[in-house]
Structure formats: structure tokens, C-alpha cells
Design an enzyme around this catalytic site. Structure first.
Site, PDB file in Angstrom:
ATOM      1  N   ASP A 325      36.355  23.287  40.510  1.00 43.60           N
ATOM      2  CA  ASP A 325      36.383  24.436  41.414  1.00 43.60           C
ATOM      3  C   ASP A 325      37.030  25.608  40.685  1.00 43.60           C
ATOM      4  O   ASP A 325      38.208  25.563  40.339  1.00 43.60           O
ATOM      5  CB  ASP A 325      37.170  24.093  42.682  1.00 43.60           C
ATOM      6  N   ARG A 327      37.157  28.757  41.884  1.00 47.85           N
ATOM      7  CA  ARG A 327      37.394  29.873  42.799  1.00 47.85           C
ATOM      8  C   ARG A 327      38.855  30.324  42.823  1.00 47.85           C
ATOM      9  O   ARG A 327      39.775  29.526  42.669  1.00 47.85           O
ATOM     10  CB  ARG A 327      36.942  29.488  44.209  1.00 47.85           C
TER      11      ARG A 327
END
Length: 393
Positions: A325, A327
Site C-alpha cells: 500500500d 497511499r
């Protein structure tokens, strides 16, 4: 390793001291001595040459490079990390240019308002490096760290840096850097901590447009923001006046799910559920351009190919060379700050979003889960999110 607070490092720099700045283990994974040109003492460069042992360079802002007509060292930069070397220089008043005192004079001349391009001989023995305009928020290098630190100490945007090498010629890392820190009584920080410090201070989103937006799930106001750092466009779908504690959905763009109603994921269904909730209770949806948990649309499709070969959504990203991930919620926090939202009821099943907002000073006061139905195509995906990624579903 034991690191210091950014504020303590800034105070040390303003006292004329050098500090150690360590970059990411996935990058060079090295420590540089960093000093600020305006504040450095007469022994700084001699200390770097004697104890640091690496190449002594002078990070400067783009404006200073333009002022002195400092052109790139090469036409096509093939450096693995994109370090922006200019042609090397000596100040005209120096002798050979190589002594510590000659290089100190050259570095200081770069911030002298009366210096002109003609005051520098090229090539020379000091290596200017041009920092990216948005500093470590744009590029996480020692070059940008030095110029950012200079600006944070209210100094001219220029510094001096030198890689730290061991006596045997190898690069100092980990425990070796920590021993160096204690031996010389220096402050030590990471570029990652400087990035977070800058993000806390940053106001990098600008409202560009605001319109009424009737939808199948109710009438909303749509705000269009632009990031001054990345030039990305972010939209916010809002209902009602912003409150101190606001209902908020942070939704990562998913072209396949949101637009084409793909059954491989639950993104489109979550977005529709959030719109219905916000229409009824008020709040906002921050729609971030984070396709594929930050890897982009084409890479997400490549991940789908791997999933068809037996990977799951986590191992597919890893196989492509990405973290599971990528983000970051800095821009989401900036948008919430724009609306004076201090804490949120977060419409999410993802604990990393709680942590991501908290990291930037937004308190998650409550959570509303978004539960949507599984189907035969996304069952394994949903199971992976629950087991491997800790989603609360």
C-alpha cells in the site's frame, strides 16, 4: 538507530554545527554530514573532509543556480537517484581551490548577494547540486534536505553536504552512523522525519472550482482542488456546512470499480454506500487519485494478471516491486484543514487510514463501517483485505 527531533537539529544547525541526515534504506541508505552555508563555522568543511571522507557538495536552490549560470554537469543525467550536479566551481579569490578554506570561501560566495557569475571559475573543486523546488516533498534526497533545512533556519537556501565513510573506505550505515554521532556529539535525523515535519507545515492544496452536483444519490456540492506539489486534481463531494467533527469518507480512485462497476473489488459499492450516507447525514467524500493503492492504473491491471496466476492483491503488488500500500493521506489532511475539520467520523474499514490521518494531526473520533456484499469474483480479495491488511470487515 537513535534519532533526534527536527527542532533540535535546526537549533544545532543555527549554532553552526553539522548534523547527520540519513535517507531511506530503500534508497542510498547512507548518512551525510549536513551544514547550512550561512551558519557553518570556519572548521565545517575541514571536519567534513577529515571525518566524513566523502565528496563535498553544495546543495542550492534553483534560483541560486540560475543567478550564477550554473548549468548541469551533463546533458543527459543517468544518475540512479537523479542527483542534479552542476558544473563544479571555485571562487576567483581561491588559490588551488581544493583546500578546506578555499572550498569554504567558494560555498560562502554562493550566498553573497554581491557575487556574480564571473566570480566563479569552472570547473573547480566544489560541486553544487540543484534542489527540487518543493524540497523533500518532491524528492527525498540529501540535496533537498539540506536546502529545506536552510530555509527552516531562516537562512539563504544553500548548504554543504558530505557522505560519511568508514576508515576502510566503505559507507557508514546503521550502527556505524550511530557510533559516529556519539563520537562527535552530533544530532542525527532521517529524511523521512523531515518529510513529515514539512507536511505538517505544508499548505499545498488550492481550491480551483466549486459547483452544485446533482447525482443519483442526492444533491451535493463538488469542490475541485489542485496540489501545488504534484499538480494532481482532487475532488470533494460535500453535503451541508462543515463541522468540527465531520463525517468523512476518504476514497481512493478506482476506475475499474467506480466507473466500470468491476466485481473484482468492492470500491464502487463502497463509494455508492458512502454517497448515500453523506446525503442522509451530511459530510464529505475526499476522492484521491490513488489508483491501485497508489501504483497506478496500468500497474493495477498488471497486478490483476498476477492474481489470475495465483497471487493475491498483496503478493501481486510485492511481485511488481511495490509495497502492499503506497497511499499517503497528507493531501486529505490538508483538505480537512481547509474546511477547518479537526476530527472525523471516518467512513472506512481500513485501520491504515486512521493512522494516516492521525499522523497529520486529524483525530479520528469515531468510525462508521462500510459493509457491502461480496460476490464470487471478489471473495478472495475481500478475504485478503481482512486477513493480511487488517480491514475491519
Amino acid at each position: 538507530m537513535e534519532f533526534d527531533e527536527i527542532k533540535d537539529a535546526l537549533n544545532a544547525l543555527k549554532r553552526g554545527e553539522s548534523i547527520i541526515v540519513v535517507d531511506d534504506e530503500d534508497r542510498e541508505n547512507e548518512g551525510d554530514l549536513v551544514a547550512i552555508t550561512q551558519w557553518m563555522n570556519d572548521n565545517t568543511i575541514n571536519f567534513m573532509a577529515k571525518e566524513g571522507r566523502g565528496l563535498i557538495c553544495a546543495p542550492i536552490s534553483k534560483d541560486l543556480a540560475l543567478k550564477f549560470n550554473l548549468m548541469p554537469m551533463v546533458e543527459h543525467n543517468t544518475d540512479g537517484f537523479g542527483t542534479n550536479f552542476t558544473v563544479s566551481i571555485d571562487h576567483a579569490t581561491t588559490s588551488t581551490g581544493i583546500s578546506a578554506f578555499d572550498r569554504m570561501a567558494t560555498a560562502r560566495a554562493l550566498i553573497n548577494p554581491e557575487s556574480t557569475p564571473e566570480d566563479f571559475h569552472k570547473p573547480g573543486h566544489l560541486f553544487p547540486l540543484i534542489a527540487k523546488e518543493n524540497g523533500v516533498l518532491e524528492r527525498t534526497g540529501h540535496t533537498e534536505a539540506a536546502v529545506d533545512l536552510a530555509k527552516l533556519t531562516k537562512a539563504a537556501p544553500a548548504g554543504v553536504i558530505c557522505e560519511i565513510m568508514n576508515e576502510d573506505g566503505t559507507m557508514a550505515k546503521g550502527e556505524q552512523l550511530e557510533a559516529f554521532k556519539h563520537q562527535h556529539g552530533l544530532k542525527m535525523i532521517t529524511i523521512e522525519s523531515l518529510v513529515n515535519y514539512q507536511k505538517d507545515k505544508d499548505t499545498s492544496v488550492e481550491l480551483k472550482a466549486k459547483v452544485n452536483m446533482p447525482t443519483d444519490h442526492g444533491a451535493f456540492e463538488m469542490y475541485g482542488f489542485e496540489s501545488s506539489l504534484t499538480k494532481e486534481e482532487i475532488v470533494v463531494l460535500a453535503k451541508g456546512e462543515p463541522r468540527v467533527t465531520e463525517n468523512v469518507r476518504i476514497h481512493s480512485a478506482c476506475l475499474t470499480g467506480d466507473i466500470f462497476h468491476s466485481q473484482r473489488c468492492d470500491c464502487g459499492a463502497q463509494l455508492e454506500s458512502a454517497m448515500k450516507y453523506i446525503n442522509e447525514h451530511g459530510g464529505m467524500i475526499i476522492y484521491l487519485p490513488q489508483e491501485g493503492r497508489g501504483i497506478g492504473l496500468i500497474n493495477k491491471l498488471r497486478a490483476y494478471e498476477l492474481i489470475e496466476q495465483g497471487h493475491d492483491t498483496v503478493t501481486a503488488n510485492l511481485a511488481l516491486g511495490f509495497d502492499e500500500d503506497l497511499r499517503d493521506y497528507h493531501i486529505a489532511a490538508q483538505i480537512l484543514n481547509y474546511f477547518n475539520v479537526q476530527q472525523v467520523n471516518l467512513l472506512s474499514n481500513n485501520p491504515k487510514k486512521f493512522e494516516g490521518l492521525s499522523e497529520y494531526g486529524i483525530k479520528v473520533a469515531d468510525r462508521t463501517p462500510i459493509i457491502v456484499a461480496e460476490n464470487e469474483h471478489n471473495h478472495d480479495y475481500m478475504n485478503t483485505k481482512k486477513i493480511k491488511m487488517g480491514h475491519l470487515i
